[in-house]
Design a protein around this motif. Sequence first.
Motif, PDB file in Angstrom:
ATOM      1  N   UNK A 180       0.808  -1.202   0.000  1.00  0.00           N
ATOM      2  CA  UNK A 180       0.000   0.000   0.000  1.00  0.00           C
ATOM      3  C   UNK A 180       0.850   1.264   0.000  1.00  0.00           C
ATOM      4  N   UNK A 181       1.907   1.264   0.807  1.00  0.00           N
ATOM      5  CA  UNK A 181       2.824   2.404   0.840  1.00  0.00           C
ATOM      6  C   UNK A 181       3.499   2.613  -0.510  1.00  0.00           C
ATOM      7  N   UNK A 182       3.900   1.523  -1.134  1.00  0.00           N
ATOM      8  CA  UNK A 182       4.566   1.598  -2.429  1.00  0.00           C
ATOM      9  C   UNK A 182       3.650   2.236  -3.478  1.00  0.00           C
ATOM     10  N   UNK A 183       2.375   1.919  -3.411  1.00  0.00           N
ATOM     11  CA  UNK A 183       1.398   2.485  -4.335  1.00  0.00           C
ATOM     12  C   UNK A 183       1.092   3.943  -3.998  1.00  0.00           C
ATOM     13  N   UNK A 184       0.975   4.227  -2.721  1.00  0.00           N
ATOM     14  CA  UNK A 184       0.555   5.546  -2.247  1.00  0.00           C
ATOM     15  C   UNK A 184       1.635   6.604  -2.403  1.00  0.00           C
ATOM     16  N   UNK A 185       2.898   6.192  -2.235  1.00  0.00           N
ATOM     17  CA  UNK A 185       4.022   7.139  -2.200  1.00  0.00           C
ATOM     18  C   UNK A 185       5.012   6.814  -3.322  1.00  0.00           C
ATOM     19  N   UNK A 186       4.728   7.224  -4.542  1.00  0.00           N
ATOM     20  CA  UNK A 186       5.543   6.812  -5.686  1.00  0.00           C
ATOM     21  C   UNK A 186       6.957   7.376  -5.700  1.00  0.00           C
ATOM     22  N   UNK A 187       7.242   8.388  -4.853  1.00  0.00           N
ATOM     23  CA  UNK A 187       8.575   8.975  -4.811  1.00  0.00           C
ATOM     24  C   UNK A 187       9.368   8.542  -3.576  1.00  0.00           C
ATOM     25  N   UNK A 188       8.777   7.738  -2.733  1.00  0.00           N
ATOM     26  CA  UNK A 188       9.406   7.397  -1.446  1.00  0.00           C
ATOM     27  C   UNK A 188      10.146   6.069  -1.499  1.00  0.00           C
ATOM     28  N   UNK A 189      11.128   5.949  -0.614  1.00  0.00           N
ATOM     29  CA  UNK A 189      11.852   4.689  -0.432  1.00  0.00           C
ATOM     30  C   UNK A 189      11.322   4.004   0.824  1.00  0.00           C
ATOM     31  N   UNK A 190      11.069   2.705   0.715  1.00  0.00           N
ATOM     32  CA  UNK A 190      10.474   1.938   1.811  1.00  0.00           C
ATOM     33  C   UNK A 190      11.425   0.810   2.192  1.00  0.00           C
ATOM     34  N   UNK A 191      11.805   0.783   3.452  1.00  0.00           N
ATOM     35  CA  UNK A 191      12.697  -0.245   3.983  1.00  0.00           C
ATOM     36  C   UNK A 191      11.903  -1.107   4.954  1.00  0.00           C
ATOM     37  N   UNK A 192      11.874  -2.413   4.714  1.00  0.00           N
ATOM     38  CA  UNK A 192      11.089  -3.334   5.530  1.00  0.00           C
ATOM     39  C   UNK A 192      12.028  -4.335   6.201  1.00  0.00           C
ATOM     40  N   UNK A 193      11.759  -4.632   7.465  1.00  0.00           N
ATOM     41  CA  UNK A 193      12.501  -5.653   8.197  1.00  0.00           C
ATOM     42  C   UNK A 193      11.539  -6.758   8.619  1.00  0.00           C
ATOM     43  N   UNK A 194      11.876  -7.993   8.261  1.00  0.00           N
ATOM     44  CA  UNK A 194      11.045  -9.153   8.557  1.00  0.00           C
ATOM     45  C   UNK A 194      11.929 -10.277   9.083  1.00  0.00           C
ATOM     46  N   UNK A 195      11.514 -10.875  10.195  1.00  0.00           N
ATOM     47  CA  UNK A 195      12.314 -11.896  10.856  1.00  0.00           C
ATOM     48  C   UNK A 195      12.423 -13.182  10.055  1.00  0.00           C
ATOM     49  N   UNK A 196      11.343 -13.586   9.372  1.00  0.00           N
ATOM     50  CA  UNK A 196      11.269 -14.913   8.772  1.00  0.00           C
ATOM     51  C   UNK A 196      11.437 -14.855   7.245  1.00  0.00           C
ATOM     52  N   UNK A 197      12.463 -15.509   6.755  1.00  0.00           N
ATOM     53  CA  UNK A 197      12.727 -15.499   5.312  1.00  0.00           C
ATOM     54  C   UNK A 197      11.586 -16.139   4.534  1.00  0.00           C
ATOM     55  N   UNK A 198      10.980 -17.177   5.083  1.00  0.00           N
ATOM     56  CA  UNK A 198       9.858 -17.833   4.397  1.00  0.00           C
ATOM     57  C   UNK A 198       8.676 -16.880   4.232  1.00  0.00           C
TER      58      UNK A 198
END
Length: 261
Positions: free
Chosen positions: A88-106
């Motif tokens: 949703x952020x990627x769609x909403x903010x076309x000029x922004x960079x989004x960094x996500x941290x997730x514990x589980x690779x799966x």
Amino acid sequence: MGTIINRPAIKGDIVHVARDKLGNILVIDDRKHRILSFDSVFEQSKILRTAPHLPVHEYNRAMLMPIVWQEPARVTVLGLGGGALSHGLHKLLPESRIEVFELREKVVEIARDWFSLPLSERLNVTVGDARLAVEELPPASTDMILTDLYTADRMSPAQAQRQFIKACSRALSDTGWLALNYHRMPERDGNLFRELRRQFPVLLVFKSKTNNWVIYGCKKLFDPWTLPSNRSKELEKRLPVGWPKLLKKVSMLARDDDAQS
């Protein structure tokens, strides 16, 4: 990773199962939705199959609310789940960079393969412990932190720790925002609430239909009710999640009028 939506069982067909050292990861389809679950009873993430960039859960939509007041150039998301919030952020903010941290690779693999998480230079997903990642973020390196850390059956205790709140605050720019998804409202006389007040001169709150509490902290003192009349309509054109209705459910939690504006 998502909220805890407690039901007798999630209705639908299990279309994929994966397993890692933390347990099962299920993908479930009903007629309209695709659901991520860790145990088939609790929903961790939910999307519309025809519009995977649209978050379904109200709390998930509510976590986007700081964008009403500030369009961040840099966003940090702690906890991926099916990627509804990040997409949703990627769609909403076309000029922004989004960094996500997730514990589980799966979980990352499933978000890409089953939940249409975009492959984009603007959306980077790092596999690692979000609690440690936020400690290592450089000072003032992000404009918005959205934290949604849940296991199969409970919220991560990290989100309720003073050190975690301080680390988030340190990583935010001078006008930055923090949004936290809590399963219950912090005690007003508790250490967590006092720390939030120390770090953020403005605190807002949203209570979802599922009794989750989304708390927003802004590093800069401002009046949240002074907005251009067309602001929510403008955002609705970009991402139709019901911004005007969501905004009506936001209320002031605390305000430090002695803070520097």
